[in-house]
Design a protein around this motif. Structure first.
Motif, PDB file in Angstrom:
ATOM      1  N   ARG A  63       0.849  -1.190   0.000  1.00 46.15           N
ATOM      2  CA  ARG A  63       0.000   0.000   0.000  1.00 46.15           C
ATOM      3  C   ARG A  63       0.883   1.238   0.000  1.00 46.15           C
ATOM      4  NH1 ARG A  63      -0.173  -2.802   4.689  1.00 46.15           N
ATOM      5  NH2 ARG A  63      -2.053  -3.854   4.015  1.00 46.15           N
ATOM      6  N   ASP A  64       0.276   2.414  -0.117  1.00 46.51           N
ATOM      7  CA  ASP A  64       1.023   3.664  -0.112  1.00 46.51           C
ATOM      8  C   ASP A  64       1.816   3.787   1.182  1.00 46.51           C
ATOM      9  OD1 ASP A  64      -0.073   4.250  -2.548  1.00 46.51           O
ATOM     10  OD2 ASP A  64      -1.688   5.497  -1.723  1.00 46.51           O
ATOM     11  N   GLU A  65       3.007   4.402   1.112  1.00 44.43           N
ATOM     12  CA  GLU A  65       3.879   4.470   2.268  1.00 44.43           C
ATOM     13  C   GLU A  65       3.262   5.220   3.438  1.00 44.43           C
ATOM     14  OE1 GLU A  65       6.005   2.516   2.420  1.00 44.43           O
ATOM     15  OE2 GLU A  65       7.065   2.221   0.553  1.00 44.43           O
ATOM     16  N   ASN A  66       2.435   6.246   3.165  1.00 49.05           N
ATOM     17  CA  ASN A  66       1.843   6.988   4.271  1.00 49.05           C
ATOM     18  C   ASN A  66       0.771   6.187   4.996  1.00 49.05           C
ATOM     19  OD1 ASN A  66      -0.072   7.059   2.258  1.00 49.05           O
ATOM     20  ND2 ASN A  66      -0.590   9.216   2.526  1.00 49.05           N
ATOM     21  N   LYS A  67       0.444   5.021   4.464  1.00 50.64           N
ATOM     22  CA  LYS A  67      -0.515   4.148   5.131  1.00 50.64           C
ATOM     23  C   LYS A  67       0.122   2.825   5.555  1.00 50.64           C
ATOM     24  CE  LYS A  67      -4.477   5.851   2.428  1.00 50.64           C
ATOM     25  NZ  LYS A  67      -5.574   5.464   1.499  1.00 50.64           N
ATOM     26  N   VAL A 123      16.568   5.782  15.548  1.00 48.20           N
ATOM     27  CA  VAL A 123      16.588   4.726  14.538  1.00 48.20           C
ATOM     28  C   VAL A 123      17.984   4.105  14.527  1.00 48.20           C
ATOM     29  CG1 VAL A 123      16.357   4.167  12.093  1.00 48.20           C
ATOM     30  CG2 VAL A 123      14.900   5.934  13.117  1.00 48.20           C
ATOM     31  N   VAL A 124      18.038   2.783  14.661  1.00 44.65           N
ATOM     32  CA  VAL A 124      19.307   2.063  14.591  1.00 44.65           C
ATOM     33  C   VAL A 124      19.129   0.866  13.665  1.00 44.65           C
ATOM     34  CG1 VAL A 124      21.086   0.792  15.850  1.00 44.65           C
ATOM     35  CG2 VAL A 124      19.949   2.747  16.930  1.00 44.65           C
ATOM     36  N   ALA A 168      12.870  10.493  11.554  1.00 45.32           N
ATOM     37  CA  ALA A 168      13.417  10.820  12.876  1.00 45.32           C
ATOM     38  C   ALA A 168      13.958  12.250  12.890  1.00 45.32           C
ATOM     39  CB  ALA A 168      14.518   9.837  13.238  1.00 45.32           C
ATOM     40  N   LYS A 169      14.584  12.659  11.797  1.00 45.46           N
ATOM     41  CA  LYS A 169      15.118  14.014  11.691  1.00 45.46           C
ATOM     42  C   LYS A 169      13.975  15.038  11.715  1.00 45.46           C
ATOM     43  CE  LYS A 169      18.429  14.278   8.792  1.00 45.46           C
ATOM     44  NZ  LYS A 169      19.196  14.362   7.513  1.00 45.46           N
ATOM     45  N   GLU A 170      12.869  14.660  11.086  1.00 43.85           N
ATOM     46  CA  GLU A 170      11.716  15.565  11.025  1.00 43.85           C
ATOM     47  C   GLU A 170      11.005  15.681  12.374  1.00 43.85           C
ATOM     48  OE1 GLU A 170       7.281  15.725   8.898  1.00 43.85           O
ATOM     49  OE2 GLU A 170       8.818  14.321   8.154  1.00 43.85           O
ATOM     50  N   HIS A 171      10.771  14.538  13.033  1.00 46.85           N
ATOM     51  CA  HIS A 171       9.944  14.536  14.246  1.00 46.85           C
ATOM     52  C   HIS A 171      10.763  14.645  15.535  1.00 46.85           C
ATOM     53  CE1 HIS A 171       6.207  13.567  12.093  1.00 46.85           C
ATOM     54  NE2 HIS A 171       6.972  12.816  11.310  1.00 46.85           N
ATOM     55  N   GLN A 172      11.987  14.124  15.535  1.00 49.39           N
ATOM     56  CA  GLN A 172      12.913  14.236  16.671  1.00 49.39           C
ATOM     57  C   GLN A 172      12.374  13.649  17.968  1.00 49.39           C
ATOM     58  OE1 GLN A 172      14.824  18.125  16.970  1.00 49.39           O
ATOM     59  NE2 GLN A 172      14.112  18.625  14.906  1.00 49.39           N
ATOM     60  N   THR A 232      16.056   1.752   6.846  1.00 45.50           N
ATOM     61  CA  THR A 232      16.746   2.712   7.699  1.00 45.50           C
ATOM     62  C   THR A 232      16.646   4.136   7.170  1.00 45.50           C
ATOM     63  OG1 THR A 232      18.332   0.980   8.286  1.00 45.50           O
ATOM     64  CG2 THR A 232      18.941   3.249   8.807  1.00 45.50           C
ATOM     65  N   GLU A 233      16.935   4.310   5.895  1.00 42.37           N
ATOM     66  CA  GLU A 233      17.016   5.669   5.354  1.00 42.37           C
ATOM     67  C   GLU A 233      15.698   6.436   5.467  1.00 42.37           C
ATOM     68  OE1 GLU A 233      18.748   5.216   1.477  1.00 42.37           O
ATOM     69  OE2 GLU A 233      20.529   4.231   2.310  1.00 42.37           O
ATOM     70  N   PRO A 234      14.536   5.835   5.100  1.00 44.62           N
ATOM     71  CA  PRO A 234      13.279   6.573   5.282  1.00 44.62           C
ATOM     72  C   PRO A 234      12.984   6.893   6.746  1.00 44.62           C
ATOM     73  CG  PRO A 234      12.981   4.787   3.715  1.00 44.62           C
ATOM     74  CD  PRO A 234      14.319   4.576   4.339  1.00 44.62           C
TER      75      PRO A 234
END
Length: 355
Positions: A92-96, A131-132, A123-127, A116-118
């Motif tokens: 399904r779409d990634e936002n879902k 993520v490991v 994580a950078k956006e929401h802080q 990891t990358e997404p």
């Protein structure tokens, strides 16, 4: 001694957390289980400790809660660690789907670069979480020697690996719009009569019972329908997988074995994907020869989704978890209130204390 908790809301979680349990015990630490369905207790082993009530969890006071589903009671003690219930099959779409944030987790233990990358970007956006990349705990036993009783043992001492019949493992997602099981019955029925192939068939636990019954009717000396909460032995015994858009395809490919898919939602060069059911048999024959281009594409895909072949992902998960426990979470922002979702979880367990 450190204490950890497994929060289990689906049977498929058992095979994800048990390798983690093994690693925890190897370190001399302790783990307990909380099951959100009472009937799941029948699947626990005698040496696995169950906490039956919320109060028992509060008294146990784990330093971390490991979760292989999308939600977890936020009021449980300890940091909340997302282990994932499967690879990103892009159903399904990634936002879902795979990268949807629900506000419950402090740490995401990702499987490989494609995951990891997404999540690092999120994580950078929401802080408010870390993520490991650890690899996936469920895959640890896949890289151990095959020690299960085979479904198709050699019939005589004369059989050699070169003469062994290929074993085809058919799997399918339960989603009707994506499932191959609804479309391939007649083809599988015909192919199962071939004497040069053996078949294993297993479906998602939520598969339509009528479909399950149809495929069970095909059972014979060279076709077994298998219902299990541990698919690793099937993956190890099979030489090729026949599937659709199920996330289990990725698990199988980690062994450098080919897969044939029917109308895969996002086909790539690592798959032999067909759109006409009548082409299945020829596709299987082709894939069993392991063409060089196909195997090279599978290698590239493995490096993207799960480049860990050492069977030590569970230990990396524990290391990442302990590091966050030790450092604390003062460097992370508060999570969104998500009041409705949190109240829903509290209502389910009858727990309304907020302090």
């Amino acid at each position: 001694m450190k204490r950890y908790l497994f929060f289990v809301s689906q049977l498929y979680s058992l095979s994800i957390v048990r390798p983690l349990q093994k690693a925890i015990r190897e370190r001399g630490d302790e783990v307990a289980w909380f099951l959100n369905q009472k009937q799941y207790a029948a699947y626990l082993n005698e040496d696995e400790k169950q906490l039956a009530t919320v109060q028992e969890v509060m008294d146990y006071n784990p330093s971390a809660v490991f979760v292989a589903s999308n939600t977890v009671p936020d009021f449980f003690p300890g940091i909340k660690v997302q282990l994932f219930h499967g690879f990103n099959a892009q159903k399904r779409d990634e936002n879902k789907g795979h990268f949807r944030l629900r506000g419950f987790f402090d740490l995401y233990c990702t499987q490989g670069p494609s995951t990891t990358e997404p999540f690092k970007e999120l994580a950078k956006e929401h802080q408010n979480f870390e993520v490991v990349e650890t690899g996936w705990s469920k895959m640890d036993p896949l890289f151990e020697p095959f020690n299960a009783k085979p479904f198709f043992p050699a019939q005589s001492g004369a059989e050699t690996p070169q003469s062994k019949k290929p074993v085809i493992l058919m799997t399918s997602t339960f989603t009707p719009a994506l499932s191959a099981a609804y479309h391939l019955f007649e083809q599988v029925k015909r192919m199962s009569k071939r004497q040069d192939w053996n078949w294993l068939i297993t479906f998602h636990p939520k598969m339509d019972p009528e479909i399950v019954s149809k495929y069970k009717s095909l059972q014979s000396d060279n076709l077994h329908f298998v219902e299990t909460d541990d698919i690793i032995p099937l993956l190890q015994e099979a030489d090729l997988m026949l599937s659709d858009t199920s996330s289990i395809i990725s698990e199988f490919l980690l062994q450098h074995k080919p897969a044939v898919t029917f109308k895969n939602r996002v086909p790539g060069p690592h798959l032999v994907n067909i759109t006409d059911a009548d082409d299945i048999e020829q596709a299987i024959e082709q894939a069993l020869t392991k063409p060089a281009a196909l195997m090279s594409a599978i290698e590239d895909y493995i490096n993207l989704i799960h480049p860990y072949m050492d069977g030590k992902s569970s230990h990396r998960v524990i290391d990442a978890t302990d590091a966050l426990v030790d450092s604390g979470m003062k460097h992370l922002k508060r999570k969104p209130l998500n009041l409705f979702r949190r109240l829903k979880v509290r209502h389910k367990y009858g727990y309304y204390k907020f302090w």
